[in-house]
Design an enzyme around this catalytic site. Structure first.
Site, mmCIF file in Angstrom:
data_model
loop_
_atom_site.group_PDB
_atom_site.id
_atom_site.type_symbol
_atom_site.label_atom_id
_atom_site.label_comp_id
_atom_site.label_asym_id
_atom_site.label_seq_id
_atom_site.Cartn_x
_atom_site.Cartn_y
_atom_site.Cartn_z
ATOM 1 N N HIS A 257 63.884 78.303 25.941
ATOM 2 C CA HIS A 257 64.120 79.297 26.993
ATOM 3 C C HIS A 257 63.943 78.642 28.358
ATOM 4 C CE1 HIS A 257 63.828 83.026 29.325
ATOM 5 N NE2 HIS A 257 64.539 83.538 28.340
ATOM 6 N N GLU A 315 66.361 86.041 20.966
ATOM 7 C CA GLU A 315 67.571 86.229 20.180
ATOM 8 C C GLU A 315 67.334 86.072 18.681
ATOM 9 O OE1 GLU A 315 69.394 87.529 22.030
ATOM 10 O OE2 GLU A 315 69.972 86.445 23.834
HETATM 11 N N1 COA Z 1 67.539 73.151 20.265
HETATM 12 C C1 COA Z 1 67.452 71.835 20.492
HETATM 13 N N2 COA Z 1 67.196 71.290 21.697
HETATM 14 C C2 COA Z 1 67.007 72.126 22.705
HETATM 15 C C3 COA Z 1 67.071 73.519 22.545
HETATM 16 C C4 COA Z 1 67.348 74.021 21.252
HETATM 17 N N3 COA Z 1 67.434 75.322 21.027
HETATM 18 N N4 COA Z 1 66.855 74.106 23.722
HETATM 19 C C5 COA Z 1 66.658 73.133 24.609
HETATM 20 N N5 COA Z 1 66.749 71.933 24.002
HETATM 21 C C6 COA Z 1 66.600 70.632 24.618
HETATM 22 C C7 COA Z 1 67.864 70.264 25.373
HETATM 23 O O1 COA Z 1 68.763 69.585 24.549
HETATM 24 C C8 COA Z 1 67.342 69.403 26.487
HETATM 25 O O2 COA Z 1 67.168 68.115 25.993
HETATM 26 P P1 COA Z 1 67.397 66.837 26.949
HETATM 27 O O3 COA Z 1 66.298 66.898 27.948
HETATM 28 O O4 COA Z 1 67.309 65.689 26.001
HETATM 29 O O5 COA Z 1 68.763 67.015 27.543
HETATM 30 C C9 COA Z 1 65.962 70.005 26.780
HETATM 31 O O6 COA Z 1 65.613 70.752 25.625
HETATM 32 C C10 COA Z 1 65.953 70.938 27.960
HETATM 33 O O7 COA Z 1 67.109 71.702 27.887
HETATM 34 P P2 COA Z 1 67.644 72.591 29.067
HETATM 35 O O8 COA Z 1 69.067 72.952 28.827
HETATM 36 O O9 COA Z 1 67.263 72.028 30.381
HETATM 37 O O10 COA Z 1 66.781 73.856 28.849
HETATM 38 P P3 COA Z 1 67.071 75.156 29.528
HETATM 39 O O11 COA Z 1 65.740 75.674 29.852
HETATM 40 O O12 COA Z 1 68.047 75.064 30.599
HETATM 41 O O13 COA Z 1 67.813 75.940 28.351
HETATM 42 C C11 COA Z 1 68.412 77.498 26.775
HETATM 43 C C12 COA Z 1 67.430 77.101 27.884
HETATM 44 C C13 COA Z 1 68.024 78.875 26.270
HETATM 45 C C14 COA Z 1 69.844 77.554 27.344
HETATM 46 C C15 COA Z 1 68.330 76.468 25.624
HETATM 47 O O14 COA Z 1 67.021 76.430 25.140
HETATM 48 C C16 COA Z 1 69.323 76.762 24.507
HETATM 49 O O15 COA Z 1 70.486 76.396 24.608
HETATM 50 N N6 COA Z 1 68.848 77.393 23.387
HETATM 51 C C17 COA Z 1 69.720 77.684 22.259
HETATM 52 C C18 COA Z 1 70.590 78.907 22.530
HETATM 53 C C19 COA Z 1 69.794 80.191 22.597
HETATM 54 O O16 COA Z 1 68.973 80.484 21.733
HETATM 55 N N7 COA Z 1 70.051 80.984 23.639
HETATM 56 C C20 COA Z 1 69.388 82.253 23.859
HETATM 57 C C21 COA Z 1 68.427 82.159 24.979
HETATM 58 S S1 COA Z 1 67.475 83.604 25.210
#
Ligand code: COA
Length: 378
Positions: A257, A315
């Site tokens: 998140h 989710e």
């Molecule tokens: N599975 C695997 N790796 C994950 C991950 C997941 N669900 N969520 C984050 N990461 C990793 C990313 O690959 C990234 O790695 P890196 O530093 O090597 O590039 C790191 O964690 C940080 O990711 P980032 O995109 O900056 O995190 P964020 O805070 O912007 O993203 C989400 C938040 C929710 C978009 C992300 O966690 C995600 O895509 N989750 C899966 C989809 C989901 O469940 N969405 C519903 C959200 S309520």
């Protein structure tokens, strides 16, 4: 003003004051209308939560009756909206496209004048009818008229399935609606506030918000979570699935998140609600399987990414709970809209109390000093 710093996702910008909800991502706390989420979700009907957000206090018994009556009176959609939803279903358009059409045409059923408060009522009352009407057409069934003897959550389930829902299913849906009704200045809520800040109307703001929610980065994760759970259940190897997903450089749906660094408090509430529902009325083995998968996934994520705290998000248990109570997978995101419209409309009313048009600036990075070339010379 300094133009050199551009905050592309506006993460560091505080663009509004709100009394609607507050998020502490480090502590994993969510407060809605002054109540800790768990307190609200365990006690409130959705109608009470909507009143709370609109009025900043709980309703008296009479006020609650009045709101229930008002919502019931506004549930029916116009024949034109119904035709539009049939057309959307016949042409195979997505449920969120249909919900957007339903929202946009909601004013056709507005019979008692336009005001932000009346429009808020129309939007909250009609989105469930629009979602259910589309779904009935899409599954080859005639849509059902709303039932005035049922509350908001129970009526939505009835219009979807044609059956009066069990108390356990109604309570499960009510908990879901309350849990996701508002969550700070998320993308769709910001879109709604920006639209209404021009002194446009609340139905327009809700229509824009539905469009924003449609995007996979906002409202689209629970469907894929359910697909994942069914896939893993079929393969019988949760750890292998998680490892393979991460090896492929993909993200595990339902985890991680932007704001929460601990388990999303909404996941706590929804997992407890799902556990209650499945124990009472559902497939307990599926719930147990989901919980074991969650544990495996969190362990593997921690092992693979010790630098991050990737925890279960809202989710994951949204998918488990909504699937249990009989909301079809393709209606997960529209059902999110059916809940969040309570927050969108409350934010619109709050914005209008002390309005200033939302108008950030952009740093220009284009060309300057071009001279015109006539079309025949280009
Ligand atoms: N599975 C695997 N790796 C994950 C991950 C997941 N669900 N969520 C984050 N990461 C990793 C990313 O690959 C990234 O790695 P890196 O530093 O090597 O590039 C790191 O964690 C940080 O990711 P980032 O995109 O900056 O995190 P964020 O805070 O912007 O993203 C989400 C938040 C929710 C978009 C992300 O966690 C995600 O895509 N989750 C899966 C989809 C989901 O469940 N969405 C519903 C959200 S309520």
């Amino acid at each position: 003003m300094d133009d050199t710093y551009v905050d592309k996702g506006l993460e560091n910008v505080v663009a509004a004051e709100t009394r609607l909800s507050s998020i502490d991502g480090e502590a994993g706390e969510l407060v809605i209308g002054g109540f800790p989420l768990a307190e609200l979700a365990a006690n409130a009907t959705f109608e009470e939560t909507v009143f709370l957000l609109w009025n900043d206090r709980l309703p008296t018994a009479d006020e609650l009756d009045d709101l229930r009556d008002d919502l019931r009176e506004h549930r029916a959609i116009s024949d034109e909206t119904r035709n539009l939803l049939r057309e959307a279903a016949d042409r195979g358009q997505s449920a969120m496209d249909a919900l957007r059409m339903g929202a946009a045409s909601a004013t056709l059923a507005r019979t008692d004048g336009e005001s932000p408060e009346r429009d808020a009522l129309v939007a909250v009352a009609q989105l469930p009818t629009a979602a259910a009407t589309y779904w009935r057409y899409r599954t080859g069934e005639e849509p059902l008229d709303p039932r005035s003897d049922l509350g908001h959550a129970a009526n939505y389930l009835y219009m979807l399935t044609g059956e009066e829902p069990s108390d356990a299913a109604t309570r499960g849906l009510e908990t879901y609606l309350n849990t996701v009704v508002d969550h700070g200045l998320n993308a769709s809520t910001f879109a709604a506030r920006a639209i209404v800040s021009t002194e446009s109307d609340v139905v327009s703001a809700v229509t824009g918000a539905v469009g924003s929610l449609k995007g996979p980065l906002h409202g689209g994760a629970p469907g894929p979570v359910l697909d994942m759970l069914f896939d893993v259940r079929d393969t019988g190897d949760p750890e292998g699935y998680v490892e393979e997903t991460l090896d492929a450089g993909e993200r595990l749906m339902g985890f991680g998140h932007r704001v929460y660094r601990v388990r999303d408090p909404r996941a706590e509430v929804l997992s407890a609600a799902a556990e209650r529902f499945y124990a009472d009325d559902g497939d307990e083995a599926f719930f147990e399987f989901a919980r074991e998968f969650e544990e495996t996934a969190v362990d593997v994520l921690a092992e693979r990414r010790p630098d991050l705290t990737l925890q279960t998000n809202v989710e994951f248990y949204t998918a488990v709970l909504l699937n249990g109570i009989g909301v079809p997978r393709d209606l997960f995101t529209p059902t999110f809209g059916v809940a969040r419209v309570g927050g969108w409309t409350a934010h619109c009313l709050e914005q209008l109390e002390d309005n200033r048009i939302v108008r950030p600036r952009a740093r220009y990075v284009g060309e300057t000093g071009r001279t015109w070339t006539p079309v025949e010379n280009r």
